[in-house]
Design a protein around this motif. Structure first.
Motif, PDB file in Angstrom:
ATOM      1  N   HIS A  34     -26.074  -7.894  62.651  1.00 40.44           N
ATOM      2  CA  HIS A  34     -26.110  -7.079  61.433  1.00 40.44           C
ATOM      3  C   HIS A  34     -25.356  -7.726  60.284  1.00 40.44           C
ATOM      4  O   HIS A  34     -24.641  -8.717  60.462  1.00 40.44           O
ATOM      5  N   MET A  35     -25.510  -7.157  59.115  1.00 46.61           N
ATOM      6  CA  MET A  35     -24.713  -7.519  57.948  1.00 46.61           C
ATOM      7  C   MET A  35     -24.510  -6.269  57.098  1.00 46.61           C
ATOM      8  O   MET A  35     -25.269  -5.296  57.196  1.00 46.61           O
ATOM      9  N   ALA A  36     -23.467  -6.284  56.293  1.00 42.52           N
ATOM     10  CA  ALA A  36     -23.234  -5.220  55.315  1.00 42.52           C
ATOM     11  C   ALA A  36     -23.780  -5.690  53.974  1.00 42.52           C
ATOM     12  O   ALA A  36     -23.725  -6.875  53.649  1.00 42.52           O
ATOM     13  N   ILE A  37     -24.312  -4.745  53.197  1.00 44.92           N
ATOM     14  CA  ILE A  37     -24.876  -5.116  51.898  1.00 44.92           C
ATOM     15  C   ILE A  37     -24.714  -3.955  50.914  1.00 44.92           C
ATOM     16  O   ILE A  37     -24.775  -2.787  51.302  1.00 44.92           O
ATOM     17  N   ALA A  38     -24.457  -4.289  49.654  1.00 44.85           N
ATOM     18  CA  ALA A  38     -24.399  -3.303  48.571  1.00 44.85           C
ATOM     19  C   ALA A  38     -24.841  -3.998  47.295  1.00 44.85           C
ATOM     20  O   ALA A  38     -24.715  -5.220  47.154  1.00 44.85           O
ATOM     21  N   GLN A  39     -25.355  -3.207  46.344  1.00 48.03           N
ATOM     22  CA  GLN A  39     -25.862  -3.757  45.091  1.00 48.03           C
ATOM     23  C   GLN A  39     -25.090  -3.199  43.899  1.00 48.03           C
ATOM     24  O   GLN A  39     -24.581  -2.074  43.954  1.00 48.03           O
ATOM     25  N   TYR A  40     -25.026  -4.014  42.868  1.00 51.83           N
ATOM     26  CA  TYR A  40     -24.364  -3.588  41.622  1.00 51.83           C
ATOM     27  C   TYR A  40     -25.324  -3.776  40.455  1.00 51.83           C
ATOM     28  O   TYR A  40     -25.973  -4.829  40.330  1.00 51.83           O
ATOM     29  N   ASP A  41     -25.411  -2.747  39.611  1.00 50.00           N
ATOM     30  CA  ASP A  41     -26.157  -2.840  38.361  1.00 50.00           C
ATOM     31  C   ASP A  41     -25.251  -2.375  37.236  1.00 50.00           C
ATOM     32  O   ASP A  41     -24.576  -1.346  37.354  1.00 50.00           O
ATOM     33  N   GLU A  42     -25.253  -3.124  36.155  1.00 49.45           N
ATOM     34  CA  GLU A  42     -24.449  -2.742  34.997  1.00 49.45           C
ATOM     35  C   GLU A  42     -24.893  -1.353  34.523  1.00 49.45           C
ATOM     36  O   GLU A  42     -26.063  -1.088  34.346  1.00 49.45           O
TER      37      GLU A  42
END
Length: 359
Positions: A34-42
């Motif tokens: 597995h991996m952890a993931i998150a996204q960022y948008d201004e």
């Protein structure tokens, strides 16, 4: 409740194959399911945090990281516990350093609790990958990069944060100490640069100097300062300590050109706990040579999350070569390593509350 949704890998590595890979995992080659993931948008901030299947990324060729190198990373370990669980060592310090790197690279801060929960949740998901051996651990690699698709020199508006886990053993194998090459042609960082940030570019620029070290029969490169080319700073990916005949230690001072190593900081604290004097002060390469030959300097060692504490046996450069002590692990180096590892692995008290048991 976890900040990370859990999407289990539908096709994990079979238990028999996993066991085979864990017999001798080496370092950084065996990855978990597995991996952890998150996204960022201004404008909207961080979102869509989840633990999911470790998988390849699809990237547009105009993704800004590929052109302007907005990228940072961290390295920390989850250690097996005597009771069969796992624990993290000073993950809060990694979270703070991650954000210090982000600010230097004009990237958004990642909430510390998001960082901490990402590594906790990933270890819980992949605890079965923990090598059950004396030097075994799960090496965790949190990283963030600019994912906005554009060509233009400005901070990106979109970023991706990921954490991978790798089952690891010892970083250095075999010899009791490592040999260093003093590069005179290349420097790692200059005043006002990115030396204190943990960004990929610092490591990319060290590779040619590391290749120089290998050509000269040495294991690692050691960098001098960029201004006077005489003050010892750090290795390609590790901090450095010097041990003197009076039992005192010295290490180059932080000042913007050296990475603030968490292992470095821990060793300073532990050495002082042991009653040893520790100085953070500049140390010239010619002084190192003279002190080693006179016997004033008795030991030297490199340190970092991957290498832990590794003795330095010899130093070589254009001006000649010198040995340190008996080119083996000295008594002070050994005591410090044993003290640090015992706390990390839960076989000794943790007076500074550095360890967080998570599984």
């Amino acid at each position: 409740m976890s900040m990370f949704a859990f999407e289990p890998n539908p096709d994990p590595v079979p238990a028999e194959e996993r066991a085979r890979q864990l017999i001798d995992p080496g370092f950084g080659r065996v990855f978990t399911d597995h991996m952890a993931i998150a996204q960022y948008d201004e404008g909207t901030g961080w979102h869509d945090a989840k633990i999911t299947t470790r998988q390849a990324l699809t990237m547009d060729p105009a993704s800004s990281v590929l052109h302007y190198a907005q990228e940072i990373f961290e390295g920390l370990k989850a250690y097996p516990r005597p009771n069969g669980g796992a624990a993290l060592f000073r993950p809060d310090a990694n979270a703070r350093r991650f954000n210090a790197s982000a600010r230097r690279m004009a990237m958004p801060d990642l909430p510390e609790e998001l960082f901490l929960e990402s590594v906790r949740a990933l270890v819980r998901a992949d605890i079965g990958w923990m090598p059950q051996r004396e030097d075994g651990a799960l090496y965790l690699r949190p990283f963030m990069f600019a994912s906005e698709v554009f060509l233009g020199v400005k901070p990106a508006a979109r970023y991706l944060y990921i954490v991978m886990a790798s089952a690891v053993g010892s970083y250095f194998k075999g010899a009791p100490s490592v040999s260093l090459w003093v590069t005179r042609e290349y420097t790692r960082a200059g005043p006002g640069g990115t030396g204190a940030a943990k960004c990929g570019g610092n490591y990319a620029t060290s590779l040619i100097a590391q290749a120089e070290a290998i050509r000269n029969g040495c294991d690692q490169v050691v960098f001098l300062d960029a201004v006077e080319r005489r003050w010892v700073e750090e290795l390609g990916g590790m901090n450095i300590f010097f041990v003197f005949e009076d039992g005192s230690l010295a290490t180059p001072p932080l000042g913007g050109t050296i990475l603030a190593g968490i292992t470095r900081d821990s060793i300073i604290t532990l050495a002082r706990d042991m009653g040893l004097q520790v100085r953070e002060e500049p140390y010239a390469i010619e002084q190192w040579h003279a002190d080693a030959e006179s016997g004033r300097l008795t030991e030297a060692f490199a340190c970092g999350t991957a290498a832990v504490v590794t003795a330095i046996g010899s130093v070589k450069g254009a001006e000649g070569e010198f040995a340190i002590g008996g080119q083996s692990v000295g008594p002070v180096t050994q005591r410090i390593r044993e003290k640090l590892v015992a706390i990390q692995r839960g076989t000794a008290p943790d007076p500074h509350q550095w360890v967080e048991e998570i599984a």
